[in-house]
Design a protein around this motif. Sequence first.
Motif, PDB file in Angstrom:
ATOM      1  N   VAL A 441      33.966  40.457  64.341  1.00  0.00           N
ATOM      2  CA  VAL A 441      34.055  40.925  62.960  1.00  0.00           C
ATOM      3  C   VAL A 441      35.513  41.009  62.515  1.00  0.00           C
ATOM      4  O   VAL A 441      35.870  40.597  61.405  1.00  0.00           O
ATOM      5  CB  VAL A 441      33.361  42.293  62.820  1.00  0.00           C
ATOM      6  N   ASP A 442      36.368  41.516  63.401  1.00  0.00           N
ATOM      7  CA  ASP A 442      37.786  41.653  63.054  1.00  0.00           C
ATOM      8  C   ASP A 442      38.483  40.310  62.909  1.00  0.00           C
ATOM      9  O   ASP A 442      39.526  40.217  62.252  1.00  0.00           O
ATOM     10  CB  ASP A 442      38.503  42.486  64.118  1.00  0.00           C
ATOM     11  N   SER A 443      37.927  39.264  63.541  1.00  0.00           N
ATOM     12  CA  SER A 443      38.549  37.943  63.452  1.00  0.00           C
ATOM     13  C   SER A 443      38.195  37.197  62.169  1.00  0.00           C
ATOM     14  O   SER A 443      38.788  36.163  61.870  1.00  0.00           O
ATOM     15  CB  SER A 443      38.136  37.094  64.655  1.00  0.00           C
ATOM     16  N   ILE A 444      37.213  37.717  61.405  1.00  0.00           N
ATOM     17  CA  ILE A 444      36.848  37.071  60.143  1.00  0.00           C
ATOM     18  C   ILE A 444      37.978  37.272  59.135  1.00  0.00           C
ATOM     19  O   ILE A 444      38.449  38.388  58.916  1.00  0.00           O
ATOM     20  CB  ILE A 444      35.534  37.647  59.589  1.00  0.00           C
ATOM     21  N   SER A 445      38.428  36.193  58.527  1.00  0.00           N
ATOM     22  CA  SER A 445      39.562  36.246  57.606  1.00  0.00           C
ATOM     23  C   SER A 445      39.232  37.116  56.389  1.00  0.00           C
ATOM     24  O   SER A 445      38.147  37.024  55.809  1.00  0.00           O
ATOM     25  CB  SER A 445      39.923  34.836  57.153  1.00  0.00           C
ATOM     26  N   PHE A 464      25.620  40.135  54.591  1.00  0.00           N
ATOM     27  CA  PHE A 464      24.453  39.378  55.037  1.00  0.00           C
ATOM     28  C   PHE A 464      24.650  37.860  54.910  1.00  0.00           C
ATOM     29  O   PHE A 464      24.086  37.104  55.707  1.00  0.00           O
ATOM     30  CB  PHE A 464      23.214  39.802  54.235  1.00  0.00           C
ATOM     31  N   ARG A 465      25.430  37.407  53.937  1.00  0.00           N
ATOM     32  CA  ARG A 465      25.570  35.966  53.715  1.00  0.00           C
ATOM     33  C   ARG A 465      26.796  35.362  54.395  1.00  0.00           C
ATOM     34  O   ARG A 465      26.831  34.153  54.634  1.00  0.00           O
ATOM     35  CB  ARG A 465      25.637  35.669  52.209  1.00  0.00           C
ATOM     36  N   ILE A 466      27.808  36.186  54.680  1.00  0.00           N
ATOM     37  CA  ILE A 466      29.046  35.651  55.276  1.00  0.00           C
ATOM     38  C   ILE A 466      29.272  36.196  56.681  1.00  0.00           C
ATOM     39  O   ILE A 466      29.365  35.440  57.651  1.00  0.00           O
ATOM     40  CB  ILE A 466      30.260  35.979  54.378  1.00  0.00           C
ATOM     41  N   MET A 467      29.337  37.513  56.796  1.00  0.00           N
ATOM     42  CA  MET A 467      29.705  38.114  58.071  1.00  0.00           C
ATOM     43  C   MET A 467      28.609  37.954  59.127  1.00  0.00           C
ATOM     44  O   MET A 467      28.894  37.632  60.287  1.00  0.00           O
ATOM     45  CB  MET A 467      30.041  39.591  57.880  1.00  0.00           C
ATOM     46  N   LEU A 468      27.366  38.182  58.739  1.00  0.00           N
ATOM     47  CA  LEU A 468      26.260  38.080  59.702  1.00  0.00           C
ATOM     48  C   LEU A 468      26.128  36.688  60.309  1.00  0.00           C
ATOM     49  O   LEU A 468      26.042  36.557  61.537  1.00  0.00           O
ATOM     50  CB  LEU A 468      24.955  38.515  59.041  1.00  0.00           C
ATOM     51  N   PRO A 469      26.127  35.604  59.506  1.00  0.00           N
ATOM     52  CA  PRO A 469      26.044  34.271  60.123  1.00  0.00           C
ATOM     53  C   PRO A 469      27.217  33.952  61.049  1.00  0.00           C
ATOM     54  O   PRO A 469      27.042  33.284  62.072  1.00  0.00           O
ATOM     55  CB  PRO A 469      26.035  33.325  58.909  1.00  0.00           C
ATOM     56  N   LEU A 470      28.418  34.442  60.689  1.00  0.00           N
ATOM     57  CA  LEU A 470      29.588  34.161  61.520  1.00  0.00           C
ATOM     58  C   LEU A 470      29.551  34.930  62.847  1.00  0.00           C
ATOM     59  O   LEU A 470      30.232  34.553  63.797  1.00  0.00           O
ATOM     60  CB  LEU A 470      30.868  34.522  60.759  1.00  0.00           C
ATOM     61  N   CYS A 471      28.764  36.006  62.890  1.00  0.00           N
ATOM     62  CA  CYS A 471      28.724  36.851  64.094  1.00  0.00           C
ATOM     63  C   CYS A 471      27.478  36.618  64.939  1.00  0.00           C
ATOM     64  O   CYS A 471      27.236  37.397  65.871  1.00  0.00           O
ATOM     65  CB  CYS A 471      28.787  38.320  63.691  1.00  0.00           C
ATOM     66  N   LEU A 472      26.682  35.598  64.644  1.00  0.00           N
ATOM     67  CA  LEU A 472      25.414  35.411  65.349  1.00  0.00           C
ATOM     68  C   LEU A 472      25.599  35.283  66.853  1.00  0.00           C
ATOM     69  O   LEU A 472      24.827  35.837  67.642  1.00  0.00           O
ATOM     70  CB  LEU A 472      24.689  34.179  64.798  1.00  0.00           C
ATOM     71  N   GLN A 473      26.628  34.523  67.285  1.00  0.00           N
ATOM     72  CA  GLN A 473      26.862  34.352  68.713  1.00  0.00           C
ATOM     73  C   GLN A 473      27.190  35.684  69.392  1.00  0.00           C
ATOM     74  O   GLN A 473      26.655  36.014  70.455  1.00  0.00           O
ATOM     75  CB  GLN A 473      28.000  33.349  68.953  1.00  0.00           C
ATOM     76  N   SER A 474      28.051  36.482  68.760  1.00  0.00           N
ATOM     77  CA  SER A 474      28.401  37.795  69.316  1.00  0.00           C
ATOM     78  C   SER A 474      27.206  38.736  69.303  1.00  0.00           C
ATOM     79  O   SER A 474      27.029  39.544  70.223  1.00  0.00           O
ATOM     80  CB  SER A 474      29.557  38.416  68.518  1.00  0.00           C
ATOM     81  N   LEU A 475      26.375  38.649  68.276  1.00  0.00           N
ATOM     82  CA  LEU A 475      25.181  39.484  68.207  1.00  0.00           C
ATOM     83  C   LEU A 475      24.219  39.163  69.344  1.00  0.00           C
ATOM     84  O   LEU A 475      23.657  40.057  69.977  1.00  0.00           O
ATOM     85  CB  LEU A 475      24.482  39.291  66.860  1.00  0.00           C
TER      86      LEU A 475
END
Length: 547
Positions: A441-445, A464-475
Motif C-alpha cells: 500500500v505504501d509503495s502505491i504512488s 476499491f478501483r485502484i488500491m485493491l487491484p494493485l494489492c491483490l498479490q499482497s492480499l
Amino acid sequence: MNRRKAGQLFRLITAVLSVAAGVIVVLAFLAPLCRVILGNLTHLGSSTASFSYILKVTFFTLKTALLSTFVAFVMGVVGAFFCGTRTFFCRQILLSFSAVPLCIPPLITALGYVSFFGMNGYFNQMIKTAFDLNRSPIRFLYSEIGIIICQGFYNFPLVLSIVSRAWKNLDIQKENAARLLGAGSGRVFFTVTLPILLPAMATACIPVFLFCFFSFMIVLLFSPPGTSTLEVEIFRAVRNTLDTGAATGFAITETFTALLVVFLYSLILQRNSSRIIDAVEKRSLFPGISKAPYQNNFCRFLELLVFIIFMLLTITFFVLPLIGIILYGFMKKQGTGFVWSFSHYTALFTNKNFIFALKNTLKMAPWTGFLCTVLGFSYSVAFPKKNVLSQSLPLLSMAVSSVVLGWGVISIFRSSSPVILVIMQTAIYWPVAYRQIQSRVDSISTDVINAGLLLGSGRLEVIFRIMLPLCLQSLFSAFCYCFALSCGDTTLPLMLSVRNFDTLSLYTYRLAGAYRFNQACACATVLGILCCTVFGLSGLKKIRHTH
C-alpha cells in the motif's frame, strides 16, 4: 437502481462491515486482557505462588528465551553472511527456510525432535546399533538445553532472512574503501559492516525473543521436572490447579515484560525502517564460498570451515527433525524393530475424529485468513505509514500471549465456540497480514491516488478501483500466512477447549499425549503438508505475477 449506484452502495456496505469487524476484533483483544489484568487483581493475595517462585519462573523464562535467541542469532547471522554475500548450490533452499517458522507449527517441530533425538529416535538408534549400546547415549532433549536448541534452530531462518537481505543491500563500496585504506577483513566487518547491519539484527532478534518468550508447546513437552516458564505456569494455574491468584501474578509479569520488549522493538522500527526495508540493492556480484578476491588463504580456509560446520548444524538440528516426522509416520513397530507401513495413515483417514478435526480446520482457517486480510488491508489504507502511533498499535498483539487471551475469554463467557476461536485468532494474527499488505500500500504512488481523486472518484472508489487491484498479490500472500498460522495454532484451541471441536493441530497434540507417537507424526505430516501447500501457493502466484 443503476449499476453505478449499486456499486457505490456495495462498497459503502463493505467499508462499514470492515470497520465493524475491526471494532469487534479490537474488543476481542482488549476485553480479555483487561478482564485478566484488572478483574483478578483482588485474587493476588490468595495466590499459592510465592514472590520468589514467580521470580524463579521469570528468570528461567528470560534465560531460555535469551539463550534460544542467541542460538538463532549466531546461526542466522552466519547463514546471512553466506546467503547475502556468496553464491552456492543450496542458497535458495536456505532462504526458503524462513517460511518454516511461519507455516510449520511448533508442535510439529517438537515432534520432529522427539522422532530424531528422543530416547528411541533415529539418532539414538543409529548410535546404539553402531556401538552396541544398551541405553540411549544422547539424552539432552528433555532438559533446558533441549528447549534452547529446539527453539533456537526453529527460529534461526527468520534472522537469516532479514539480515541476509540487509547484507545484500549493503553498499559494497564502503567495504572496498576500507580495504583500500589497509583494513583487514575483521576490521572491515566490525567498523563498517556491523554498524550498518545492527538495526536489521535487532529487528530480527526481538520477534524471535518474543516467540521464545511465549513458547508453549516446546516447553510443555521438553521442560525438565521442577522447571517451567510463565506461559506454561499460567496454563497450569488456569486449567489444572484453578489458582487464579497465581495465574494473575504470572500473567501480569509476562505481559509487562513483553510490553517493554515490544516498545523497544517499535523504537528500532521507527528509527531504522528506511535502512532495513527500503534499501536499494547494491551488491550484484556474488563470489563462491572462500573465493572472494580480497581474502588471504587463512581467511578462505576459515570461511570454508565455518560454512561446513553451519551446514552440518542446519542439517542435524533443522532438516533431519522435520524429515524424522515424515519417516516415523510410515514406521510400524513389529517385534523388537520397525517395518515400513501405511497403517498409521489408514487408521487416520478411517477415524471419524481425525476427519472431523480436518474438516473443522478447513472451515476455520479460511475465515481467520479472510478476516485477517480484510483488517490488514483496511488498517493499511486508513492509517498512513507516517503516523507513528498507528504503526505501533499492531505491535501490541506481540506483547500478549494466546494463553492470557484464552483465559480472559473463558473468564468472560465461561465457555467458547468456533466463532469465538476464529475471532480470537484474528485478533492475534491480523498484524501479520497488515505487515504483508502495508509495504505494498505504501509503495502505491500518491500521484496515482491523487489522479483518481481529481477525476471525481471518492475515497472509497479509489480504494476499491485502484488500491485493491494493485494489492491483490499482497492480499493473497497475507491470506496464506494467516491461514497457515490458524491451521498450526494449538495453544488457543487447547486453552479455549471448544466442546466437540477438535482442530488438526489439537488432535495431533492429543495423539502425542496418548503416546500414539507414530500416528501423531502421521497427523503432523498431514498438517505440515496442508500448511506448506497453502503457504507455497502464495509463492507460486508471486512467480506467475512476476512473469
